[in-house]
Every structure is written in structure tokens, then in C-alpha cells.
Design a protein around this motif. Structure first.
Motif, mmCIF file in Angstrom:
data_model
loop_
_atom_site.group_PDB
_atom_site.id
_atom_site.type_symbol
_atom_site.label_atom_id
_atom_site.label_comp_id
_atom_site.label_asym_id
_atom_site.label_seq_id
_atom_site.Cartn_x
_atom_site.Cartn_y
_atom_site.Cartn_z
ATOM 1 N N ASP A 33 -4.627 3.722 0.062
ATOM 2 C CA ASP A 33 -5.726 2.922 1.249
ATOM 3 C C ASP A 33 -5.426 1.671 0.913
ATOM 4 N N ARG A 34 -5.595 0.741 2.086
ATOM 5 C CA ARG A 34 -6.230 -0.442 1.896
ATOM 6 C C ARG A 34 -7.111 -1.239 0.727
ATOM 7 N N ARG B 299 0.537 4.215 -2.813
ATOM 8 C CA ARG B 299 0.584 5.562 -2.142
ATOM 9 C C ARG B 299 -1.347 5.169 -2.564
ATOM 10 N N THR C 277 1.111 -0.862 -0.077
ATOM 11 C CA THR C 277 -0.190 -0.172 -0.375
ATOM 12 C C THR C 277 0.850 0.974 0.068
ATOM 13 N N GLN C 278 2.277 1.341 0.258
ATOM 14 C CA GLN C 278 3.274 2.588 0.447
ATOM 15 C C GLN C 278 3.615 3.050 -0.552
ATOM 16 N N HIS C 279 3.432 1.293 -1.514
ATOM 17 C CA HIS C 279 3.943 1.253 -2.788
ATOM 18 C C HIS C 279 3.145 2.234 -3.915
#
Length: 73
Positions: free
Chosen positions: A8-9, A6, A2-4
Motif C-alpha cells: 500500500d502507498r 504489493r 506499489t503494485q510490484h
């Protein structure tokens, strides 16, 4: 992941459920290959770029139409 991306789950579930990001389940978890994530990110960037170009063209056309309507004394 999710960070990669950007994202939200909860938003990530939409492309996973639709198959835009291929995945498979292991129990309750989903497994996604890094290659598929990279391909999804490339497609998403291309779609964003195309949309931005579309808006830019529309703005250029609008400006041209306004310029034609403006009559200088």
C-alpha cells in the motif's frame, strides 16, 4: 511501484523514510531507481525466508519436546 512490491502507498513510505529504499525528492514526488526496488524486494524475500525457517525450526523443536514428554504405555 506499489503494485510490484504489493505494498500500500502508506506502507511504502516507511522504508522510503527510513532509507531502506534509497530515494530522492523532485518537488513533492520521490524518485526511486528500479535497481533499488529490486534490491529491496530481494532483501525482503530473504528476510521472509529466514523468518519462515526460524518458525519451522521452532516447530520441529516443539514437536520433538512433545514427543519426548509423551510416554507410551
Amino acid at each position: 511501484m506499489t503494485q510490484h512490491l504489493r505494498m500500500d502507498r502508506t506502507h511504502l513510505h516507511r522504508p522510503l523514510d527510513s532509507g531502506r529504499i534509497p530515494s530522492h525528492r523532485v518537488g513533492r514526488d520521490r524518485r526511486v531507481s528500479g535497481r533499488d526496488i529490486a534490491a529491496f524486494e530481494r532483501r525482503r524475500q530473504e528476510e521472509r525466508r529466514a523468518l519462515a525457517e526460524c518458525f519451522a525450526r521452532a516447530e520441529t523443536i516443539r514437536r520433538g519436546a512433545v514427543d519426548e514428554l509423551v510416554v507410551e504405555p
